[in-house]
Design a protein around this motif. Structure first.
Motif, PDB file in Angstrom:
ATOM      1  N   GLY A  43       0.812  -1.213   0.000  1.00  0.00           N
ATOM      2  CA  GLY A  43       0.000   0.000   0.000  1.00  0.00           C
ATOM      3  C   GLY A  43       0.839   1.254   0.000  1.00  0.00           C
ATOM      4  N   LEU A  44       1.921   1.249   0.781  1.00  0.00           N
ATOM      5  CA  LEU A  44       2.783   2.427   0.858  1.00  0.00           C
ATOM      6  C   LEU A  44       3.470   2.698  -0.474  1.00  0.00           C
ATOM      7  CD1 LEU A  44       3.950   4.662   2.605  1.00  0.00           C
ATOM      8  CD2 LEU A  44       5.673   3.043   3.449  1.00  0.00           C
ATOM      9  N   ALA A  45       3.939   1.629  -1.144  1.00  0.00           N
ATOM     10  CA  ALA A  45       4.575   1.798  -2.456  1.00  0.00           C
ATOM     11  C   ALA A  45       3.573   2.328  -3.480  1.00  0.00           C
ATOM     12  CB  ALA A  45       5.165   0.467  -2.924  1.00  0.00           C
ATOM     13  N   ALA A  46       2.352   1.773  -3.474  1.00  0.00           N
ATOM     14  CA  ALA A  46       1.329   2.234  -4.418  1.00  0.00           C
ATOM     15  C   ALA A  46       0.902   3.664  -4.125  1.00  0.00           C
ATOM     16  CB  ALA A  46       0.111   1.295  -4.354  1.00  0.00           C
ATOM     17  N   SER A  70       0.924   9.249  -5.858  1.00  0.00           N
ATOM     18  CA  SER A  70       1.181  10.660  -5.544  1.00  0.00           C
ATOM     19  C   SER A  70       1.978  11.319  -6.662  1.00  0.00           C
ATOM     20  CB  SER A  70       1.940  10.783  -4.214  1.00  0.00           C
ATOM     21  OG  SER A  70       1.171  10.298  -3.139  1.00  0.00           O
ATOM     22  N   LEU A  71       2.956  10.575  -7.194  1.00  0.00           N
ATOM     23  CA  LEU A  71       3.737  11.090  -8.321  1.00  0.00           C
ATOM     24  C   LEU A  71       2.846  11.292  -9.539  1.00  0.00           C
ATOM     25  CD1 LEU A  71       6.452  11.832  -9.616  1.00  0.00           C
ATOM     26  CD2 LEU A  71       6.812   9.396 -10.066  1.00  0.00           C
ATOM     27  N   LEU A  72       1.933  10.359  -9.795  1.00  0.00           N
ATOM     28  CA  LEU A  72       1.010  10.487 -10.923  1.00  0.00           C
ATOM     29  C   LEU A  72       0.111  11.716 -10.751  1.00  0.00           C
ATOM     30  CD1 LEU A  72      -0.042   6.752 -11.422  1.00  0.00           C
ATOM     31  CD2 LEU A  72       1.493   8.115 -12.878  1.00  0.00           C
ATOM     32  N   CYS A  73      -0.372  11.944  -9.524  1.00  0.00           N
ATOM     33  CA  CYS A  73      -1.204  13.135  -9.268  1.00  0.00           C
ATOM     34  C   CYS A  73      -0.424  14.406  -9.580  1.00  0.00           C
ATOM     35  CB  CYS A  73      -1.668  13.160  -7.808  1.00  0.00           C
ATOM     36  SG  CYS A  73      -2.937  11.940  -7.398  1.00  0.00           S
ATOM     37  N   ALA A  74       0.839  14.437  -9.164  1.00  0.00           N
ATOM     38  CA  ALA A  74       1.661  15.623  -9.397  1.00  0.00           C
ATOM     39  C   ALA A  74       1.879  15.878 -10.880  1.00  0.00           C
ATOM     40  CB  ALA A  74       3.008  15.473  -8.685  1.00  0.00           C
ATOM     41  N   ALA A  75       1.858  14.825 -11.686  1.00  0.00           N
ATOM     42  CA  ALA A  75       2.112  14.966 -13.129  1.00  0.00           C
ATOM     43  C   ALA A  75       0.829  15.085 -13.944  1.00  0.00           C
ATOM     44  CB  ALA A  75       2.918  13.754 -13.612  1.00  0.00           C
ATOM     45  N   ALA A  76      -0.334  15.151 -13.305  1.00  0.00           N
ATOM     46  CA  ALA A  76      -1.612  15.155 -14.024  1.00  0.00           C
ATOM     47  C   ALA A  76      -1.696  16.342 -14.989  1.00  0.00           C
ATOM     48  CB  ALA A  76      -2.765  15.213 -13.032  1.00  0.00           C
ATOM     49  N   PRO A  77      -2.038  16.081 -16.260  1.00  0.00           N
ATOM     50  CA  PRO A  77      -2.096  17.170 -17.246  1.00  0.00           C
ATOM     51  C   PRO A  77      -3.438  17.900 -17.270  1.00  0.00           C
ATOM     52  CG  PRO A  77      -2.424  15.070 -18.341  1.00  0.00           C
ATOM     53  CD  PRO A  77      -2.177  14.755 -16.896  1.00  0.00           C
ATOM     54  N   ASN A  78      -4.487  17.316 -16.702  1.00  0.00           N
ATOM     55  CA  ASN A  78      -5.797  17.955 -16.723  1.00  0.00           C
ATOM     56  C   ASN A  78      -6.597  17.493 -15.505  1.00  0.00           C
ATOM     57  OD1 ASN A  78      -7.035  15.352 -17.485  1.00  0.00           O
ATOM     58  ND2 ASN A  78      -6.137  15.771 -19.507  1.00  0.00           N
ATOM     59  N   ILE A  79      -7.750  18.121 -15.273  1.00  0.00           N
ATOM     60  CA  ILE A  79      -8.516  17.837 -14.066  1.00  0.00           C
ATOM     61  C   ILE A  79      -9.085  16.427 -14.090  1.00  0.00           C
ATOM     62  CG2 ILE A  79     -10.662  18.811 -14.993  1.00  0.00           C
ATOM     63  CD1 ILE A  79      -9.373  18.961 -11.342  1.00  0.00           C
ATOM     64  N   THR A 115      -7.470   4.281  -3.373  1.00  0.00           N
ATOM     65  CA  THR A 115      -7.444   2.816  -3.353  1.00  0.00           C
ATOM     66  C   THR A 115      -6.168   2.307  -2.685  1.00  0.00           C
ATOM     67  OG1 THR A 115      -8.729   2.766  -5.410  1.00  0.00           O
ATOM     68  CG2 THR A 115      -7.568   0.752  -4.797  1.00  0.00           C
ATOM     69  N   ALA A 116      -5.032   2.939  -3.000  1.00  0.00           N
ATOM     70  CA  ALA A 116      -3.770   2.563  -2.350  1.00  0.00           C
ATOM     71  C   ALA A 116      -3.840   2.821  -0.847  1.00  0.00           C
ATOM     72  CB  ALA A 116      -2.609   3.342  -2.974  1.00  0.00           C
ATOM     73  N   GLY A 117      -4.452   3.940  -0.472  1.00  0.00           N
ATOM     74  CA  GLY A 117      -4.614   4.239   0.945  1.00  0.00           C
ATOM     75  C   GLY A 117      -5.471   3.206   1.650  1.00  0.00           C
ATOM     76  N   ALA A 118      -6.437   2.632   0.927  1.00  0.00           N
ATOM     77  CA  ALA A 118      -7.312   1.611   1.518  1.00  0.00           C
ATOM     78  C   ALA A 118      -6.539   0.342   1.849  1.00  0.00           C
ATOM     79  CB  ALA A 118      -8.452   1.293   0.556  1.00  0.00           C
ATOM     80  N   VAL A 119      -5.482   0.064   1.109  1.00  0.00           N
ATOM     81  CA  VAL A 119      -4.627  -1.078   1.426  1.00  0.00           C
ATOM     82  C   VAL A 119      -3.683  -0.727   2.574  1.00  0.00           C
ATOM     83  CG1 VAL A 119      -2.842  -2.622   0.524  1.00  0.00           C
ATOM     84  CG2 VAL A 119      -4.750  -1.933  -0.935  1.00  0.00           C
ATOM     85  N   LEU A 139       9.222   3.600   3.458  1.00  0.00           N
ATOM     86  CA  LEU A 139       9.374   2.270   2.871  1.00  0.00           C
ATOM     87  C   LEU A 139      10.678   1.604   3.300  1.00  0.00           C
ATOM     88  CD1 LEU A 139       8.131   2.555  -0.834  1.00  0.00           C
ATOM     89  CD2 LEU A 139       7.455   0.799   0.815  1.00  0.00           C
ATOM     90  N   ILE A 140      11.761   2.364   3.282  1.00  0.00           N
ATOM     91  CA  ILE A 140      13.074   1.811   3.648  1.00  0.00           C
ATOM     92  C   ILE A 140      13.083   1.368   5.109  1.00  0.00           C
ATOM     93  CG2 ILE A 140      15.507   2.391   3.980  1.00  0.00           C
ATOM     94  CD1 ILE A 140      15.201   4.283   1.518  1.00  0.00           C
TER      95      ILE A 140
END
Length: 496
Positions: free
Chosen positions: A91-94, A99-108, A120-124, A192-193
């Motif tokens: 879950g932590l890795a996902a 989070s990186l994908l959110c930062a790179a989002a090109p549109n709303i 969903t990752a937070g749910a794990v 993670l480490i």
């Protein structure tokens, strides 16, 4: 190459790195909670950058809570089956990747999709924390852990807008709103480490069956509830919104029936049946939904009022949440340190009364505002007083609910508790956002804030009433668990 995780011959008695486990759990779960509120101050930046309107902003905030809440019960059961350490790391890795994908989002649209993935990752991730703490702490130490854990988590969500405002206002490297998601990368990688090195391995129970039918019913019911709440105000509350909410109620009823039938057939239900026979747990869940719905919703309205109504920058709006965060820390410290132990459930009754007093003060502060000279100082007393009351409740409420849970129920209980909190917050965002924007669209921002305070007062009144159904004292720890022997106190570690 040697497996870096602890092995049985490295531990004698209680696991010596158990307090480091607490630190990792807190860091990871605060990261999760921050993301539930940190984007509150990003509205104007999202509008300028991605063209997000009020509906888009509600989905960026509420969509995260939707998938988080819908998947948390399943996440808890996955931890039971496959091992909480494994699911925590997954879950932590996902979560860090999304989070990186959110930062790179090109549109709303893509940002909303990535926020759904992040939830969903937070749910794990989220349900594993409580279970790992219960595996590695016992007796008086466990009581101390929960006394720290509850207030810190409550404060973590409230500090989000403060940190978000600082990051957006600083505009570091020209990243703007994207930095509120990128901040998770170094934190997530560090967690993670440390977790991979110090969280001990404990095999899951492969005999646990994961109830996918129940999980699907929960997810569908949550979606049917939150979707119309998020879009109803924007669309003028058409017939489909009411039908969807009615279908949600039917879905939750079917889930309850399906869980009972699953248990009666000798199969593993998603929610351990014994949990729902514990009054402190079931009543506490209702209290959590009401309380966090009001708290998260009011905090959102405070931020919207400052940014849209008073044209504050993201940094200024973040600082506007600071009195609430400080008040919550003070209330939580007082309640967690001694008040809850001394007066029991009375702290859950004093807390909402203090919040109501803070809301009343804030009401009159808003009435007396001069738009030309308004500053944060004009509303600090009311906001801070409400925060103190909230902190008193947060510190004690988790203790009352978790005290009713036995060891074999912790996976299911962690998922249910976290799910109710997340869905309550999601509903709060939708309801309070709709109440505020209904008046804000006509330029009456103070009236929108007043409307939110009325809704919060109603929720607090109901919460106060149901606290009388809770036991006067949370069960002592030695009544919940057998006293551990030296061999039982250490985690039963296996190499996998």
């Amino acid at each position: 190459m040697r497996d870096p995780s602890p092995t049985p011959d490295e531990t004698t008695g209680p696991y010596r790195w158990r307090w480091l486990i607490l630190a990792v759990m807190i860091v990871a779960e605060i990261m999760d909670l921050l993301d539930a509120s940190i984007v509150n101050v990003a509205g104007p930046d999202l509008e300028r950058s991605l063209g997000a309107g009020s509906l888009g902003l509600q989905w960026v905030i509420g969509g995260y809570a939707l998938t988080l809440g819908a998947g948390l019960v399943l996440g808890g059961r996955l931890g039971d089956r496959y091992g909480r350490r494994r699911m925590f790391l997954t879950g932590l890795a996902a979560f860090t990747t999304s989070s990186l994908l959110c930062a790179a989002a090109p549109n709303i649209q893509s940002l909303i999709a990535f926020r759904l993935l992040q939830g969903t990752a937070g749910a794990v991730l989220l349900p594993q924390g409580l279970g790992l703490l219960r595996e590695n702490f016992s007796g008086p130490e466990l009581t101390k852990v929960f006394a720290i854990f509850g207030p810190v988590l409550g404060l973590g969500g409230i500090v989000g807008p403060v940190l978000g405002g600082f990051l957006i206002e600083g505009d570091f490297f020209g990243l703007g709103w994207r930095s509120v998601f990128l901040i998770n990368l170094p934190i997530g990688l560090a967690a993670l480490i440390v977790a991979a090195r110090f969280v001990p391995r404990k095999a899951g129970d492969r005999t646990v069956r994961v109830d996918l039918t129940g999980a699907a019913l929960v997810a569908a019911s949550c979606a049917l509830l939150v979707l119309p709440l998020n879009q109803g105000q924007e669309n003028g509350w058409p017939l489909w919104t009411w039908l969807s909410m009615a279908a949600s109620a039917v879905g939750f009823a079917l889930f309850a029936i399906q869980q009972r039938r699953t248990a009666a057939a000798g199969r593993e239900p998603l929610v351990t049946p014994g949990l729902l026979r514990k009054p402190a747990f079931t009543v506490g869940l209702g209290g959590i939904a009401l309380f966090f719905g009001g708290l998260v919703g009011t905090q959102l309205v405070l931020t919207l009022f400052l940014q849209i109504g008073r044209h504050f920058t993201a940094g200024e709006a973040g600082l506007g949440n600071l009195p609430l965060a400080v008040g919550t820390a003070i209330g939580g410290a007082v309640s967690g340190a001694f008040l809850a132990d001394r007066i029991g459930r009375k702290v859950l009754q004093i807390g909402p009364l203090v919040q109501l007093a803070g809301a009343a003060v804030l009401w009159f502060e808003l009435d007396g505002l001069d738009a030309a000279t308004f500053s944060i100082g004009d509303i600090v007393p009311g906001v801070a007083l409400a925060g103190i009351g909230a902190g008193m409740v947060i510190a004690a409420l988790f203790g009352f609910v978790l005290a009713a849970v036995d060891d074999d129920e912790i996976g299911s209980a962690s998922g249910v508790l976290s799910a109710v909190q997340a869905v309550g917050g999601s509903i709060g965002v939708a309801v309070f956002g709709s109440v505020f924007f209904a008046r804000a669209e006509t330029g009456d921002f103070t009236g929108g804030f007043h409307g939110a305070l009325i809704v919060q007062a109603c929720l607090l009144a109901v919460f106060l009433a149901i606290t009388f159904l809770l036991p006067e004292k949370a069960r002592p720890d030695d009544e919940q668990h057998s006293t551990p022997t030296a061999s039982d106190a250490q985690p039963h570690l296996t190499a996998t």
